[in-house]
Design a protein around this motif. Sequence first.
Motif, PDB file in Angstrom:
ATOM      1  N   GLN A  62      20.160 -24.913  30.299  1.00  0.00           N
ATOM      2  CA  GLN A  62      20.294 -25.862  29.220  1.00  0.00           C
ATOM      3  C   GLN A  62      20.386 -27.327  29.783  1.00  0.00           C
ATOM      4  N   ARG A  63      21.022 -27.475  30.678  1.00  0.00           N
ATOM      5  CA  ARG A  63      21.477 -28.745  31.243  1.00  0.00           C
ATOM      6  C   ARG A  63      20.861 -29.238  32.416  1.00  0.00           C
ATOM      7  N   TRP A  64      20.363 -28.068  33.082  1.00  0.00           N
ATOM      8  CA  TRP A  64      19.319 -28.380  34.361  1.00  0.00           C
ATOM      9  C   TRP A  64      18.491 -29.822  34.087  1.00  0.00           C
ATOM     10  N   PRO A  65      17.672 -29.868  33.087  1.00  0.00           N
ATOM     11  CA  PRO A  65      16.805 -31.381  32.996  1.00  0.00           C
ATOM     12  C   PRO A  65      17.627 -32.364  33.312  1.00  0.00           C
ATOM     13  N   ALA A  66      19.034 -32.510  32.800  1.00  0.00           N
ATOM     14  CA  ALA A  66      19.874 -33.640  33.267  1.00  0.00           C
ATOM     15  C   ALA A  66      20.227 -33.886  34.643  1.00  0.00           C
ATOM     16  N   PHE A  67      20.234 -32.763  35.178  1.00  0.00           N
ATOM     17  CA  PHE A  67      20.595 -32.562  36.782  1.00  0.00           C
ATOM     18  C   PHE A  67      19.450 -33.223  37.414  1.00  0.00           C
ATOM     19  N   ASP A  72      17.682 -37.364  41.247  1.00  0.00           N
ATOM     20  CA  ASP A  72      16.388 -37.886  41.693  1.00  0.00           C
ATOM     21  C   ASP A  72      15.314 -36.656  41.879  1.00  0.00           C
ATOM     22  N   ASP A  73      15.259 -35.815  40.745  1.00  0.00           N
ATOM     23  CA  ASP A  73      14.373 -34.722  41.049  1.00  0.00           C
ATOM     24  C   ASP A  73      14.436 -33.880  42.573  1.00  0.00           C
ATOM     25  N   PHE A  74      15.704 -34.014  42.869  1.00  0.00           N
ATOM     26  CA  PHE A  74      16.212 -33.336  44.129  1.00  0.00           C
ATOM     27  C   PHE A  74      15.385 -33.465  45.393  1.00  0.00           C
ATOM     28  N   SER A  75      15.075 -34.868  45.616  1.00  0.00           N
ATOM     29  CA  SER A  75      14.479 -35.279  46.596  1.00  0.00           C
ATOM     30  C   SER A  75      15.576 -35.372  47.844  1.00  0.00           C
TER      31      SER A  75
END
Length: 222
Positions: A62-67, A72-75
């Motif tokens: 549920q919180r992953w969109p905030a991560f 930065d989209d895990f660049s």
Amino acid sequence: MVEFKIVEQAAIQRLGDASILEGRLIAPEPPESLAMIGDDRYLSVMCRRIFRAGLTHRLVDQRWPAFEIAFDDFSLERVAALEDTDLQRLSRDESLIRHRKKIFAVRDNAIAMQAIVDEFGSFGVWLAGWPEDEIVDLWLALRVRFTQLGGNSAPAFLRMCGKDTFLLTNWVVRALEKWGAYAGKTSSKGALQAVQDVFNRWESQSERDYCQISQILAFSID
């Protein structure tokens, strides 16, 4: 150690029908698909698995969109360049899961993944090229190269990515003992190799994927 067809038949009997068993089995991604997945997606999945450890998966998901936004989209390049002050700020962010060691592990793992990318061209190529009959060696390599991937986290990460691997859940370990394949702890390198040998033999007998063999094992016991 029994032949795998006996294990599979026990699973079918427990579930009630062969079609029910087949419907519950997963399939791994082919190597060419794994090789095409972006490095940022692998870092995201790895970090999600790390944060799931010890927490309910639903809470983390549920919180992953905030991560994704926070990192930065895990660049790999941008995450690897984060300063300690950035990570300290994120470890206090209430939209995330405030676990300092795991927050700092995101940067550590981005740097570690960059080293693999520099050597192999992409993390997916490295992952796809690893033979499944030596999959426990991949678990160990992940544990050494990356932070917070101990215990069952390395194989669980691979399963989330679609890489074919068995899992050593409590159900699977119990089933291995029931069918006379392996008994005892599974934490040492020697023990893992012994279990790998069991799965290699059953894979040869059944021509099933390793992930399916471990699922069938879990279904085969009460």
